[in-house]
Design an enzyme around this catalytic site. Structure first.
Site, PDB file in Angstrom:
ATOM      1  CG  HIS A   1      -1.990  -1.056   1.172  1.00 59.89           C
ATOM      2  ND1 HIS A   1      -2.860  -1.207   0.121  1.00 59.89           N
ATOM      3  CD2 HIS A   1      -2.322  -2.033   2.069  1.00 59.89           C
ATOM      4  CE1 HIS A   1      -3.694  -2.207   0.355  1.00 59.89           C
ATOM      5  NE2 HIS A   1      -3.383  -2.722   1.537  1.00 59.89           N
ATOM      6  CG  ASP A   2       1.256   3.198   3.624  1.00 59.94           C
ATOM      7  OD1 ASP A   2       0.153   3.289   3.058  1.00 59.94           O
ATOM      8  OD2 ASP A   2       1.372   3.197   4.858  1.00 59.94           O
TER       9      ASP A   2
END
Length: 358
Positions: free
Chosen positions: A294-295
Site C-alpha cells: 500500500h504505502d
C-alpha cells in the site's frame, strides 16, 4: 623477422611508454570522476524534497525505508497521525524507524483523531499488531531517536512552515488519515498553491473490482476522516491518489519478503519480522500468500511515476452513512488537478523497493 630493441632505446621507450600509460590512466580517472560528478549533479537536480505524513504501521515502515534510501528523495520531515494505532504509538514508531534507518530530520506529532471527533477511536491491531509494527517494535526500540528529538511544533504547523519556506519545491506524501493536511489547509489555505504535488495513499474506485478494505465501499484512510479527505481532494493543489485499485495489484509475496532477511543491516530482518503478523491477516482474508504494497506504492509513484497510469477528474468523498469514506471520480470534468492511479506495473514497483537493499 622479429628484431630486438637496441639497448640504447630500451630505457627511453620504456620510460616514454610508462609516462604515456600513466597519463592515459590519469585521463581515464579524470573522465571517470567527471562522469561521477555529472551523475551526482543530475541526481541533485532531480531530487524531490518530501514531507512524509504517516501513521506507522507495517507498510508505513516499508515506505519510509524507500524514502530514506532512494537517491532521488530528499526527506525533509516526518509528521505523524493516528490511524494504524494511537498517535502516541505511531509517533513512538516513527522515532524508532528514523533511528533504525539513520534519519535525523524533524519528526512532529500530529492529529490524535479526525476533524470531527468520533465517540470512540478503534485501531486495527488485528492488522498491524498492538504495537503497530506487527509485534516487532521492540527490535527497533534500542536504536530509536530519543523523545527529545520530537519537534515542538504540531504536524500541521511544521508542514505549513516548510512549504512556505520553499514554495513550488515540496512533495507531500500522505499515507494515513488526511487530518494533518486538512488542519494545515485550514491554518494556511495559501499552501495549496505552493506545494509541488500531493500524493495520497487512500481511496478505492472499483477498478478491477477493488473497492473497500474497511467496509465494502471505503478504504481505511479515507474512512477514518472523510471530512479531511473531502477538504484535501477539493483543494486547488495537484493531488495524485494512489488507491487500492493499484496497491492491491502490487503483492510482496512471502518469498520476496524472505529475501530481505540479512540485508540492509538490521532493516531486512526487522521488516521480515514486522510483516509476519501483517501477512497472517492478508493470508486469512485474501489468501494472497504475501502482503499488499500500500504505502510503498505511493512512494514509488513519487519516484517513478511512469510505472503508473493516471486518470484526471474531480474526486468526491461520502461523509457519512453506510457509504462513509467511499471515493468516486467524475472523469468528465476537464481541467481538474485531481488524478487517480488506474493502472500499475507491479514488477517495477517491486524492483524499486528491492534495489534499495543493494
Amino acid at each position: 623477422m622479429l628484431r630486438s630493441i637496441p639497448s640504447t632505446w630500451r630505457g627511453s621507450a620504456s620510460n616514454n611508454l610508462t609516462v604515456e600509460m600513466t597519463e592515459q590512466k590519469g585521463n581515464m580517472e579524470a573522465v571517470g570522476m567527471q562522469d561521477a560528478e555529472r551523475s551526482a549533479a543530475a541526481i541533485a537536480v532531480n531530487r524531490s524534497q518530501v514531507i512524509f505524513d504517516t501513521d506507522p504501521g507495517v507498510d508505513d515502515a516499508m515506505a519510509l525505508y524507500l524514502l530514506a534510501r532512494h537517491p532521488l528523495i530528499d526527506l525533509l520531515a516526518v509528521t505523524t497521525v493516528y490511524g494504524n494505532a494511537s498517535i502516541a504509538t505511531t509517533t513512538r514508531n516513527a522515532l524508532a524507524l528514523c533511528g533504525l534507518y539513520g534519519l535525523t530530520m524533524p519528526v512532529a506529532a500530529g492529529a490524535a483523531g479526525p476533524v470531527q471527533a468520533l465517540a470512540e477511536e478503534r485501531f486495527p491491531s488485528h492488522v498491524h499488531g498492538l504495537d503497530g509494527m506487527g509485534g516487532a517494535a521492540g527490535l527497533a526500540a534500542a536504536v530509536a531517536l530519543p523523545d527529545s528529538h520530537l519537534d515542538v511544533r504540531p504536524a500541521w504547523q511544521l508542514i505549513c512552515e516548510l512549504v512556505n519556506a520553499a514554495p513550488g519545491e515540496i512533495t507531500l506524501i500522505a499515507v494515513g488519515p488526511l487530518t494533518n493536511l486538512a488542519l494545515a489547509l485550514q491554518h494556511d489555505p495559501s499552501i495549496a498553491g505552493k506545494l509541488r504535488q500531493v500524493v495520497v495513499m487512500g481511496g478505492a474506485f472499483g477498478i478491477k473490482g477493488h473497492c473497500g478494505n474497511i467496509t465494502a465501499l471505503a478504504e481505511a484512510n479515507i474512512f477514518c476522516d472523510p471530512q479531511a479527505a473531502a477538504l484535501v481532494f477539493g483543494a486547488p493543489w495537484p493531488v495524485v491518489i494512489v488507491g487500492l485499485d493499484v496497491t492491491q495489484e502490487v503483492v510482496m509475496t512471502e518469498a520476496y519478503l524472505a529475501k530481505l532477511q540479512g540485508r540492509g543491516g538490521l532493516v531486512g530482518d526487522f521488516l521480515w519480522q514486522a510483516t509476519r503478523h501483517y501477512q497472517d491477516f492478508y493470508d486469512s482474508r485474501d489468501a494472497i500468500k504475501g502482503i499488499y504494497s500500500h504505502d510503498a506504492s505511493a512512494v514509488a509513484f513519487a519516484i517513478e511515476p511512469s510505472a503508473f497510469d493516471l486518470r484526471a477528474g474531480a474526486v468526491q468523498v461520502r461523509l457519512d452513512g453506510a457509504a462513509r469514506g467511499q471515493t468516486t471520480q467524475d472523469s468528465q470534468q476537464a481541467g481538474q488537478t485531481q488524478q487517480v492511479c488506474v493502472g500499475v506495473r507491479p514488477d517495477r514497483v517491486l524492483a524499486l523497493f528491492e534495489q534499495i537493499f543493494d
